[in-house]
Scaffold this motif. Structure first.
Motif, PDB file in Angstrom:
ATOM      1  N   TRP A  72      59.159  97.837  14.357  1.00  0.00           N
ATOM      2  CA  TRP A  72      57.799  97.377  13.961  1.00  0.00           C
ATOM      3  C   TRP A  72      57.409  97.851  12.565  1.00  0.00           C
ATOM      4  CZ3 TRP A  72      54.443 101.215  12.924  1.00  0.00           C
ATOM      5  CH2 TRP A  72      54.384 102.356  13.718  1.00  0.00           C
ATOM      6  N   SER A  73      57.941  99.006  12.159  1.00  0.00           N
ATOM      7  CA  SER A  73      57.513  99.519  10.848  1.00  0.00           C
ATOM      8  C   SER A  73      58.025  98.643   9.692  1.00  0.00           C
ATOM      9  CB  SER A  73      57.940 100.971  10.666  1.00  0.00           C
ATOM     10  OG  SER A  73      59.338 101.049  10.730  1.00  0.00           O
ATOM     11  N   LYS A  74      59.086  97.900   9.942  1.00  0.00           N
ATOM     12  CA  LYS A  74      59.600  97.001   8.889  1.00  0.00           C
ATOM     13  C   LYS A  74      58.801  95.692   8.829  1.00  0.00           C
ATOM     14  CE  LYS A  74      64.433  98.479   8.796  1.00  0.00           C
ATOM     15  NZ  LYS A  74      64.976  98.873  10.120  1.00  0.00           N
ATOM     16  N   ARG A  75      57.999  95.473   9.844  1.00  0.00           N
ATOM     17  CA  ARG A  75      57.337  94.170   9.947  1.00  0.00           C
ATOM     18  C   ARG A  75      56.223  93.959   8.914  1.00  0.00           C
ATOM     19  NH1 ARG A  75      57.278  93.183  16.535  1.00  0.00           N
ATOM     20  NH2 ARG A  75      59.506  92.671  16.630  1.00  0.00           N
ATOM     21  N   TYR A  76      55.645  95.041   8.395  1.00  0.00           N
ATOM     22  CA  TYR A  76      54.572  94.852   7.404  1.00  0.00           C
ATOM     23  C   TYR A  76      55.134  94.112   6.184  1.00  0.00           C
ATOM     24  CZ  TYR A  76      52.282  98.321  10.348  1.00  0.00           C
ATOM     25  OH  TYR A  76      51.741  98.982  11.418  1.00  0.00           O
ATOM     26  N   ASP A  77      56.292  94.566   5.714  1.00  0.00           N
ATOM     27  CA  ASP A  77      56.923  93.891   4.558  1.00  0.00           C
ATOM     28  C   ASP A  77      57.333  92.474   4.938  1.00  0.00           C
ATOM     29  OD1 ASP A  77      56.651  96.052   2.927  1.00  0.00           O
ATOM     30  OD2 ASP A  77      58.672  96.849   3.287  1.00  0.00           O
ATOM     31  N   GLN A  78      57.835  92.334   6.166  1.00  0.00           N
ATOM     32  CA  GLN A  78      58.278  91.000   6.596  1.00  0.00           C
ATOM     33  C   GLN A  78      57.082  90.040   6.684  1.00  0.00           C
ATOM     34  OE1 GLN A  78      60.274  92.195  10.208  1.00  0.00           O
ATOM     35  NE2 GLN A  78      62.164  92.740   9.125  1.00  0.00           N
ATOM     36  N   ILE A  79      55.955  90.571   7.132  1.00  0.00           N
ATOM     37  CA  ILE A  79      54.734  89.744   7.200  1.00  0.00           C
ATOM     38  C   ILE A  79      54.295  89.348   5.792  1.00  0.00           C
ATOM     39  CG2 ILE A  79      52.243  89.885   7.674  1.00  0.00           C
ATOM     40  CD1 ILE A  79      52.936  91.360  10.290  1.00  0.00           C
ATOM     41  N   ASN A  80      54.325  90.316   4.875  1.00  0.00           N
ATOM     42  CA  ASN A  80      53.927  89.986   3.489  1.00  0.00           C
ATOM     43  C   ASN A  80      54.849  88.912   2.906  1.00  0.00           C
ATOM     44  OD1 ASN A  80      51.710  91.691   3.372  1.00  0.00           O
ATOM     45  ND2 ASN A  80      52.916  93.445   2.675  1.00  0.00           N
ATOM     46  N   ASP A  81      56.142  89.019   3.188  1.00  0.00           N
ATOM     47  CA  ASP A  81      57.087  88.008   2.684  1.00  0.00           C
ATOM     48  C   ASP A  81      56.802  86.640   3.319  1.00  0.00           C
ATOM     49  OD1 ASP A  81      58.344  89.830   1.078  1.00  0.00           O
ATOM     50  OD2 ASP A  81      59.979  90.258   2.486  1.00  0.00           O
ATOM     51  N   PHE A  82      56.552  86.653   4.609  1.00  0.00           N
ATOM     52  CA  PHE A  82      56.246  85.407   5.333  1.00  0.00           C
ATOM     53  C   PHE A  82      55.011  84.738   4.730  1.00  0.00           C
ATOM     54  CE2 PHE A  82      53.655  83.844   9.117  1.00  0.00           C
ATOM     55  CZ  PHE A  82      54.293  82.624   9.234  1.00  0.00           C
ATOM     56  N   GLU A  83      53.985  85.551   4.495  1.00  0.00           N
ATOM     57  CA  GLU A  83      52.743  84.982   3.945  1.00  0.00           C
ATOM     58  C   GLU A  83      52.970  84.448   2.529  1.00  0.00           C
ATOM     59  OE1 GLU A  83      49.624  87.874   4.663  1.00  0.00           O
ATOM     60  OE2 GLU A  83      49.730  87.544   6.831  1.00  0.00           O
ATOM     61  N   LYS A  84      53.860  85.108   1.775  1.00  0.00           N
ATOM     62  CA  LYS A  84      54.183  84.612   0.423  1.00  0.00           C
ATOM     63  C   LYS A  84      54.851  83.236   0.499  1.00  0.00           C
ATOM     64  CE  LYS A  84      54.776  88.777  -2.151  1.00  0.00           C
ATOM     65  NZ  LYS A  84      55.776  89.833  -2.213  1.00  0.00           N
ATOM     66  N   ILE A  85      55.699  83.057   1.477  1.00  0.00           N
ATOM     67  CA  ILE A  85      56.366  81.748   1.634  1.00  0.00           C
ATOM     68  C   ILE A  85      55.308  80.674   1.893  1.00  0.00           C
ATOM     69  CG2 ILE A  85      57.914  80.354   3.094  1.00  0.00           C
ATOM     70  CD1 ILE A  85      59.508  82.939   3.619  1.00  0.00           C
ATOM     71  N   LEU A  86      54.367  80.984   2.778  1.00  0.00           N
ATOM     72  CA  LEU A  86      53.320  79.998   3.074  1.00  0.00           C
ATOM     73  C   LEU A  86      52.482  79.710   1.832  1.00  0.00           C
ATOM     74  CD1 LEU A  86      51.991  81.103   6.605  1.00  0.00           C
ATOM     75  CD2 LEU A  86      53.815  79.499   6.075  1.00  0.00           C
ATOM     76  N   GLN A  87      52.094  80.786   1.123  1.00  0.00           N
ATOM     77  CA  GLN A  87      51.264  80.587  -0.095  1.00  0.00           C
ATOM     78  C   GLN A  87      51.992  79.757  -1.119  1.00  0.00           C
ATOM     79  OE1 GLN A  87      50.919  84.605  -1.240  1.00  0.00           O
ATOM     80  NE2 GLN A  87      49.836  85.061   0.661  1.00  0.00           N
ATOM     81  N   GLY A  88      53.298  80.017  -1.262  1.00  0.00           N
ATOM     82  CA  GLY A  88      54.109  79.290  -2.235  1.00  0.00           C
ATOM     83  C   GLY A  88      54.148  77.798  -1.938  1.00  0.00           C
ATOM     84  N   ASN A  89      53.751  77.454  -0.724  1.00  0.00           N
ATOM     85  CA  ASN A  89      53.750  76.039  -0.338  1.00  0.00           C
ATOM     86  C   ASN A  89      52.333  75.502  -0.155  1.00  0.00           C
ATOM     87  OD1 ASN A  89      56.671  75.054   0.096  1.00  0.00           O
ATOM     88  ND2 ASN A  89      56.628  77.168   0.815  1.00  0.00           N
ATOM     89  N   GLY A  90      51.387  76.157  -0.788  1.00  0.00           N
ATOM     90  CA  GLY A  90      50.025  75.600  -0.822  1.00  0.00           C
ATOM     91  C   GLY A  90      49.113  76.036   0.315  1.00  0.00           C
ATOM     92  N   THR A  91      49.550  77.024   1.104  1.00  0.00           N
ATOM     93  CA  THR A  91      48.694  77.496   2.202  1.00  0.00           C
ATOM     94  C   THR A  91      47.877  78.711   1.754  1.00  0.00           C
ATOM     95  OG1 THR A  91      50.300  76.739   3.833  1.00  0.00           O
ATOM     96  CG2 THR A  91      48.688  78.341   4.598  1.00  0.00           C
ATOM     97  N   HIS A  92      46.583  78.619   1.915  1.00  0.00           N
ATOM     98  CA  HIS A  92      45.704  79.753   1.604  1.00  0.00           C
ATOM     99  C   HIS A  92      45.415  80.470   2.913  1.00  0.00           C
ATOM    100  CE1 HIS A  92      45.128  78.244  -2.484  1.00  0.00           C
ATOM    101  NE2 HIS A  92      45.399  77.105  -1.883  1.00  0.00           N
ATOM    102  N   ILE A  93      45.515  81.774   2.880  1.00  0.00           N
ATOM    103  CA  ILE A  93      45.435  82.527   4.135  1.00  0.00           C
ATOM    104  C   ILE A  93      44.217  83.456   4.116  1.00  0.00           C
ATOM    105  CG2 ILE A  93      46.681  84.097   5.664  1.00  0.00           C
ATOM    106  CD1 ILE A  93      49.287  83.202   4.228  1.00  0.00           C
TER     107      ILE A  93
END
Ligand code: AMP
Ligand code: MG
Length: 286
Positions: free
Chosen positions: A144-165
Motif C-alpha cells: 500500500w505504501s507504493k500506491r501513493y506514487d502509483q495513484i499520482n501517476d494514474f491521475e497524471k495519465i488521466l489529466q494528460g488525456n483531458g480529464t480534470h480531477i
C-alpha cells in the motif's frame, strides 16, 4: 471568496483534520439564507455541463471520500439533480469482486473514468486502496505504501488525456456522525442504510484520520487537488462542492464548438424544403 483556494489542500501542505472546523458555513446563517446562492451555482453548473458536453474536449472526474454517514450519497443526489444525466456517469466502489481483486488495484477505476465531454462521479474511489486497505492491513505495508506514487501517476495519465480531477473529503466530526447514526435508527426510511461496519469502523476513527491525512498530503497536486469540505451542514457541503465544480469548469474557458456543417448552405437547404413543401399545400388550411 474563491472556494477552490479556500478549501484546497495545497501540494506539499501538512493536513491536520482535528484543526479544521467541520461546522463551518461561511457567511450563511442557515440553509434558507443560502438558498439563493445554491440556486445561482446550480444554474451555472447546468450551463457549464452543457458546454462541456458540446465542446467534447475535457472531462471531469469527481472523487467523493469520507467516513460512514459523511454524505457521499447526499452530495451525489444534490449535484446530479442539476445535471443532464446523458453527460454523467456515477460509479460506486465497494469491496472488490473476485474479478476486480484478480487485477491491479487501479483496473476497476480506470475502466470507469469519464469519457470526453462527461462528468464522472466516483462514490469512493481508488483512494480506498490506501484508506480501508491501510487501516485494516488488507495488503502488506510495502504494497500500500507504493500506491501513493502509483495513484499520482494514474491521475497524471488521466489529466494528460483531458480529464480534470477534483477530490473531495467530506469532513464531519465524531458527534455529527453519531447524530446521523441515531437518525438512521429512528427513521424507518433510513434504516436500510445501517450497516454493522458503520459501528466497527468508528472504532478506527483515528487510524482513518491518519490515513486520510497521508493520502491528502501525498496526493494533492495542483492538477488533481484534494479539497476538505466542512460537511456537518449538508446544505453547506452541497454549496461548497457545487461552487468548486463551477469555479473549476469556468477556469477551462470552454467555448461552444464551431458547427460541423456550413450553416449558410444548410439554411439554403432548409428554405428550399420549406418552399417546395409549401407549394404542395392548400393556401388556407384544409
Ligand atoms: P458503502 O459505500 O457504504 O456501500 O460501503 C462500501 C464498503 O466497501 C465500505 O465498507 C468500503 O470500505 C468498502 N470498500 C470500498 N473499496 C474497497 C477496497 N478497495 N478494498 C476493500 N474494501 C473496500
Ligand atoms: Mg455505508
Amino acid at each position: 471568496m474563491n472556494y477552490v483556494k479556500r478549501f484546497q489542500v495545497k501540494a506539499g501542505d501538512k493536513v491536520n483534520l482535528k484543526e479544521i472546523d467541520a461546522g463551518f458555513r461561511d457567511r450563511h446563517r442557515s440553509h434558507e439564507h443560502a438558498l439563493a446562492e445554491i440556486e445561482v451555482y446550480n444554474n451555472k453548473l447546468r450551463k457549464l455541463q452543457y458546454l462541456l458536453y458540446a465542446e467534447n474536449k475535457h472531462s471531469l472526474l469527481i472523487c467523493l471520500q469520507g467516513r460512514d454517514a459523511a454524505g457521499k450519497d447526499g452530495t451525489i443526489n444534490h449535484v446530479l439533480a442539476t445535471l443532464n444525466p446523458q453527460g454523467c456517469t456515477v460509479n460506486g466502489f465497494k469491496v472488490p469482486s473476485t474479478e476486480e481483486a484478480a487485477h491491479d488495484f487501479l483496473w476497476r477505476y480506470h475502466k470507469a473514468a469519464p469519457a470526453r465531454g462527461q462528468i464522472g462521479i466516483f462514490n469512493r474511489s481508488h483512494y480506498e486502496d490506501v484508506l480501508v486497505v491501510r487501516v485494516h492491513d488488507l495488503v502488506p505495508k510495502e504494497v500500500w505504501s507504493k500506491r501513493y506514487d502509483q495513484i499520482n501517476d494514474f491521475e497524471k495519465i488521466l489529466q494528460g488525456n483531458g480529464t480534470h480531477i477534483l477530490k473531495f473529503y467530506l469532513h464531519i466530526d465524531p458527534d455529527e456522525q453519531l447524530k446521523r447514526f441515531k437518525k438512521r435508527i429512528d427513521d424507518p426510511r433510513r434504516q436500510w442504510k445501517i450497516s454493522e461496519s458503520d459501528y466497527t469502523e468508528r472504532h478506527y476513527w483515528d487510524d482513518y484520520t491518519r490515513a486520510f491525512e497521508t493520502a491528502m498530503e501525498k496526493c494533492s497536486t495542483k492538477q488533481a487537488p484534494w479539497f476538505i469540505i466542512p460537511a456537518n451542514y449538508k446544505w453547506f457541503r452541497n454549496l461548497a462542492i457545487s461552487r468548486i465544480i463551477v469555479e473549476t469548469l469556468e477556469s477551462l474557458h470552454m467555448k461552444m464548438p464551431d458547427p460541423t456543417v456550413d450553416i449558410k448552405d444548410i439554411r439554403k437547404k432548409y428554405h428550399e424544403i420549406l418552399k417546395k413543401e409549401g407549394e404542395g399545400k392548400p393556401e388556407n388550411g384544409s
